[in-house]
Design an enzyme around this catalytic site. Structure first.
Site, short mmCIF file in Angstrom:
data_model
loop_
_atom_site.label_atom_id
_atom_site.label_comp_id
_atom_site.label_asym_id
_atom_site.label_seq_id
_atom_site.Cartn_x
_atom_site.Cartn_y
_atom_site.Cartn_z
N HIS A 63 7.39 1.20 9.16
CA HIS A 63 6.40 0.31 8.55
C HIS A 63 6.57 0.35 7.04
O HIS A 63 6.61 -0.66 6.38
CB HIS A 63 4.99 0.72 8.97
CG HIS A 63 3.92 -0.23 8.49
ND1 HIS A 63 2.60 -0.08 8.77
CD2 HIS A 63 4.00 -1.35 7.73
CE1 HIS A 63 1.90 -1.07 8.22
NE2 HIS A 63 2.72 -1.85 7.58
N GLU A 110 6.95 -5.06 0.84
CA GLU A 110 6.92 -3.59 0.78
C GLU A 110 7.47 -3.09 -0.55
O GLU A 110 6.95 -2.14 -1.13
CB GLU A 110 7.72 -2.99 1.95
CG GLU A 110 7.03 -3.14 3.30
CD GLU A 110 5.75 -2.31 3.42
OE1 GLU A 110 5.78 -1.12 3.06
OE2 GLU A 110 4.73 -2.86 3.86
N HIS A 114 4.86 -1.18 -2.77
CA HIS A 114 5.06 0.28 -2.72
C HIS A 114 6.32 0.75 -3.44
O HIS A 114 6.30 1.74 -4.15
CB HIS A 114 5.12 0.74 -1.26
CG HIS A 114 3.92 0.37 -0.47
ND1 HIS A 114 2.70 0.99 -0.61
CD2 HIS A 114 3.73 -0.58 0.49
CE1 HIS A 114 1.81 0.44 0.23
NE2 HIS A 114 2.42 -0.51 0.90
#
Ligand code: NAG
Ligand code: NAG
Ligand code: NAG
Ligand code: NAG
Length: 239
Positions: A63, A110, A114
């Site tokens: 994930h 992502e 992040h």
């Protein structure tokens, strides 16, 4: 950009290179969360939205790799296809998007949310390093292998105790976080989060997460846990 990508591509494969400790970095975070999703139950949560499991996906998928407590650290650092060109086959297999038709969009999200916060660490200082590190961690911390070894296999027919899962995953540290979703009065296993320290060793003192607004909840000891199989009917694998 070309020069920059070339520098990034010189990164050696293998965890020995990646695990070198960044003792003198500028990170304002201490812990990372490596989150893996179980595709067999993921689509259950999307009753109407498109959700599909590519045929080649047969196990736990990535994930994300998330520095704790930091998001969206650099709006100007965009991910390009060239950055991760040689990783795309592996990313499609092990970091697929089940809801976005274009997987690259998922990876871009992502990276933006992040990855840009991870670049302060040598092991993740550019997109290529960040994505290849996540792939290496997926191999190193294999949930598939740990569960299979403990005799925990996906099935509709029976559930497993929380303790059974916990002991199966004990090699991944005591703070491994199992997340479930309630489906037809069953708690079904959805995601597993592995806390890592900045040097990528297992375990880290992460602050307690506040789940009040979270879609998934920590799995509880109070009920057994279902581990749904990956089927051709991902929205309703266990009718
Ligand atoms: C660590 O970073 C500081 C500040 O950037 C610098 O002064 C120091 O020399 C660095 N130490 C080492 C061992 O690289
Ligand atoms: C943000 O990203 C740009 C590349 O787009 C880079 O040049 C810059 O150093 C980054 N800033 C920080 C604080 O990392
Ligand atoms: C278990 O459930 C699967 C469907 O997940 C079914 O195909 C199979 O026959 C069941 N096995 C037993 C022993 O009941
Ligand atoms: C969790 O967050 C909610 C608001 O989102 C807040 O009302 C609640 O007090 C928080 N719980 C804890 C234990 O911090």
């Amino acid at each position: 950009m070309a020069l920059y990508a070339a520098i990034c591509l010189t990164v050696l494969y293998g965890l020995t290179a990646a695990t070198q400790v960044d003792m003198n970095d500028s990170c304002r975070w201490k812990c990372l969360t490596f989150a893996q999703l179980w595709p067999g139950s993921f689509c259950v949560t999307f009753s109407s939205k498109q959700c599909r499991i590519p045929k080649y996906v047969t196990g736990w998928t990535i994930h994300g790799l998330w520095p704790d407590g930091k998001k969206y650290c650099n709006d100007t650092w965009l991910l390009t296809e060239e950055d991760i060109d040689d990783l795309q086959d592996d990313l499609h297999h092990y970091w697929p998007s089940l809801i976005k038709t274009i997987a690259f969009k998922f990876w871009t999200n992502e990276w933006h949310k992040h990855g840009t916060c991870a670049t302060c660490a040598d092991s993740m200082s550019c997109p290529h390093k960040y994505f290849s590190l996540a792939l290496q961690l997926w191999t190193k911390f294999s949930i598939d292998a740990a569960l299979t070894a403990a005799g925990i296999n996906p099935t509709c027919n029976n559930s497993y105790t929380y303790e059974h899962f916990h002991s199966a995953l004990s090699d991944l540290g005591t703070h491994v976080n199992l997340q479930c979703y309630n489906h037809k009065k069953r708690q079904i296993l959805m995601q597993i989060k592995i806390p890592l320290s900045k040097d990528l060793s297992i375990g880290c003192n992460t602050p307690e997460e506040n789940f009040s607004k979270s879609f998934y909840k920590p799995c509880t000891h109070k009920a057994d846990i279902y581990f749904y199989p990956i089927t051709q009917h991902p929205h309703n694998p266990c009718p």
